[in-house]
Design an enzyme around this catalytic site. Sequence first.
Site, PDB file in Angstrom:
ATOM      1  N   ILE A  16       1.089  -1.312   0.316  1.00 36.73           N
ATOM      2  CA  ILE A  16      -0.107  -0.125   0.160  1.00 36.73           C
ATOM      3  C   ILE A  16       0.495   1.523  -0.151  1.00 36.73           C
ATOM      4  O   ILE A  16       0.409   2.331  -0.422  1.00 36.73           O
ATOM      5  CB  ILE A  16      -1.087  -0.402   0.949  1.00 36.73           C
ATOM      6  CG1 ILE A  16      -0.361  -0.266   2.249  1.00 36.73           C
ATOM      7  CG2 ILE A  16      -2.147  -1.354   1.448  1.00 36.73           C
ATOM      8  CD1 ILE A  16      -1.195   0.326   3.804  1.00 36.73           C
ATOM      9  N   GLY A  17       1.935   1.207   0.638  1.00 41.91           N
ATOM     10  CA  GLY A  17       3.121   2.615   0.180  1.00 41.91           C
ATOM     11  C   GLY A  17       4.483   2.522   0.207  1.00 41.91           C
ATOM     12  O   GLY A  17       5.010   1.308   0.268  1.00 41.91           O
ATOM     13  N   GLY A  19       8.353   3.912   0.212  1.00 42.77           N
ATOM     14  CA  GLY A  19       9.635   5.824   0.543  1.00 42.77           C
ATOM     15  C   GLY A  19      10.927   4.906  -0.066  1.00 42.77           C
ATOM     16  O   GLY A  19      11.044   4.284   0.303  1.00 42.77           O
ATOM     17  N   GLY A  20      11.934   6.246   0.816  1.00 42.87           N
ATOM     18  CA  GLY A  20      12.919   5.682   0.770  1.00 42.87           C
ATOM     19  C   GLY A  20      13.683   4.513   1.218  1.00 42.87           C
ATOM     20  O   GLY A  20      14.837   4.245   1.337  1.00 42.87           O
ATOM     21  N   MET A  21      13.165   4.509   2.626  1.00 44.07           N
ATOM     22  CA  MET A  21      13.441   3.750   3.513  1.00 44.07           C
ATOM     23  C   MET A  21      12.780   2.110   4.042  1.00 44.07           C
ATOM     24  O   MET A  21      13.761   0.553   3.949  1.00 44.07           O
ATOM     25  CB  MET A  21      13.884   4.117   5.053  1.00 44.07           C
ATOM     26  CG  MET A  21      14.487   4.785   5.548  1.00 44.07           C
ATOM     27  SD  MET A  21      14.784   5.567   7.195  1.00 44.07           S
ATOM     28  CE  MET A  21      14.146   3.791   8.059  1.00 44.07           C
ATOM     29  N   VAL A  24       5.677  -0.749   2.020  1.00 43.01           N
ATOM     30  CA  VAL A  24       4.017  -0.312   3.724  1.00 43.01           C
ATOM     31  C   VAL A  24       3.097  -1.370   3.524  1.00 43.01           C
ATOM     32  O   VAL A  24       2.850  -1.705   1.862  1.00 43.01           O
ATOM     33  CB  VAL A  24       3.242   0.994   4.005  1.00 43.01           C
ATOM     34  CG1 VAL A  24       2.530   0.535   5.049  1.00 43.01           C
ATOM     35  CG2 VAL A  24       4.948   1.664   4.928  1.00 43.01           C
ATOM     36  N   LYS A  39       5.266  -2.457   7.868  1.00 41.95           N
ATOM     37  CA  LYS A  39       7.238  -1.489   7.356  1.00 41.95           C
ATOM     38  C   LYS A  39       7.841  -2.795   7.003  1.00 41.95           C
ATOM     39  O   LYS A  39       8.341  -3.076   8.261  1.00 41.95           O
ATOM     40  CB  LYS A  39       7.051  -0.424   8.161  1.00 41.95           C
ATOM     41  CG  LYS A  39       8.211   0.355   7.810  1.00 41.95           C
ATOM     42  CD  LYS A  39       7.828   1.897   7.899  1.00 41.95           C
ATOM     43  CE  LYS A  39       6.908   2.760   7.182  1.00 41.95           C
ATOM     44  NZ  LYS A  39       7.282   4.276   7.247  1.00 41.95           N
ATOM     45  N   ASP A 133      10.887  14.113  10.735  1.00 41.75           N
ATOM     46  CA  ASP A 133      10.683  14.109   9.043  1.00 41.75           C
ATOM     47  C   ASP A 133       9.063  14.527   8.853  1.00 41.75           C
ATOM     48  O   ASP A 133       8.041  13.686   8.265  1.00 41.75           O
ATOM     49  CB  ASP A 133      10.627  12.444   8.603  1.00 41.75           C
ATOM     50  CG  ASP A 133      10.594  12.279   7.835  1.00 41.75           C
ATOM     51  OD1 ASP A 133      10.628  13.329   6.384  1.00 41.75           O
ATOM     52  OD2 ASP A 133      10.745  11.606   6.666  1.00 41.75           O
TER      53      ASP A 133
END
Length: 618
Positions: A16-17, A19-21, A24, A39, A133
């Site tokens: 569902i997602g 990011g840079g790290m 998810v 995550k 962040d």
Amino acid sequence: MTGKILDERYELIEKIGSGGMADVYKAKDILLDRIVAVKILHSSFAEDNDFIVRFRHEAQSAGKLSHPNIVGIYDVGCDGDVHYIVMEYVEGETLKQYIQNHPNIPIDTAVRIAIEIGYALEEAHANGIIHCDIKPHNVLLTRTGKVKVTDFGIARAINSSTVLDKQSILGSVHYLSPEQAAGDKITAKTDIYSLGIVLYEMLTHHLPFEGETAVSIALQHMQGDIPRPTKYNPAISPMLEECLLTALQKDPDKRYDTVSDFISELKIAQGFTTTIYKPASHDFTAMTRPIPKKEVRTHKVQRETKLTRFITNLPQKYIWIGMAVLFIICFAWAFFSFGNFWSSENITVPNVVGKPVEVAETTLKKLDLKVSVDEIASDDVPAGQVISQTPAAGTNVKARRIIHLTVSKGGSAMLIPDLKGLTLEQAKERLDKMGLTLGAVENGNDPDKPSDVIISQSPESGAKATKGTRVNIVINMKQKVHVPNVVGMTLADARNTLLSMKLSVGTINASDGTSTDDSNAIIISQDPAGGESTSSNVVNLTVGKKKSQTKTGTVNISIPKGGNARQVEIYVTDDSGKHTAYSGKAAPGSTVSKDVSGSGNVHVQVVIDGSVVQDREL
């Protein structure tokens, strides 16, 4: 990863997602039969043991937070080489998606969202955790409109030994605080700045700084001026604008002391803090005849008696609330009238009487003073010129004190206005309003005055005139200087070179921990750049360390003839860290030859089928 079950408990349903790290996933907690969000850390971070330890520690610290505006963390674990965090699953959209889908967010809505984000940060700061962040991507809006802040799993826990440097900073550059961009120590005020940027974006549908590279945007956070939000959204009230600009001060000491203070100011600015009292209503239609004086006195006594009885019968808590509201009103009046009276900073009020109001406002605001303007008619003072000021020149006041200016709006007799210190556009606007005409425009050169402002005029200020009178002006056009290139020089040599060109060194920024007092530090960048022409005589410098020398070499590995194919990995560790130079299968009897390179101290390690067979310096 979809369909995988982590630690025989968390079944990954769908991604569902990303990011840079981490990525998810929506997942099912088989043990508790509930939907969660998992995550999963990217594999590129899994080899960094120090990072993993820090990652787990910070996630566990954030797991202690329990607040309606914070996405809860349920579990932290590792399944093989998969490191993960289990969090509360929130159905809805990110604040970034909401902003993109709603180009005109109501001001009340934007402020309420910012306040709820502030509540989450208030809880985190109280527990010694800085988010670091804050951005719309890390804020979730539920279908019922609830605000949830996520990604506290990568926040930094404050303790006596925590010092953050530039390489440990996480966050999107558009929302980065100046101290993060500069690599300085981070405090809770970092989150206040980032929250200010988020609110700025919601109110204006613009980010204050844009650029082609992350470095250029970071530099703007450190050096650029925040465009006033009313430039994009004139509906923003002056109080809300000042509140937002206070949160976005480059110097952390000039921001709000706590996020709680920011929340309180937002509530006051937008009128969310209201009084319990209602204005009395009068039935004027009932007054059909004059009331005799004696009858008036009787009615007055009766009204006073009823009011006294009403106050006496009020519950005590309402009396205390009324007193608190009265105190807040008095406090707000004192604050905005007399400035930041608990500040230790004293400011001497300059003399702006006789100056154009635009110049006066600029002069006072540069000293961190506020300005209010009243206009009155005057036959003796030209329109737009300051007649008087309160407090008077030379008075010592606290920062943010309001300076009241009385300005002439002209009279029956037309007088030539004072245009000195104004720009060409401001002068045109002033003359047009008065029915005067701009005459000849000439260039002058006064090194003591700002560039592109008027330094003299004819006729002079105060002379009588008629409509259509031409006013000639001289604009200060400073002679431009060719800036030499000092990049690569030592700080001492750069100073001497600039001095020989009648230029001076402005601010000196440092990177890589270099001291700005080291005369042997190397110049790595300058502003303005070498070869440019500038009317300013100041050059800003950035110093750093020399780049490490690059080393190269070749690694040759012979694979034994017997047996199966072998898995070969070649790792190179240099000043920039550890990376894989080669990874692959090698046939029996073959030779693997690989050119490797690195900067500074270079270390080469060869691993065959998991066993180290070579470990040497390059």
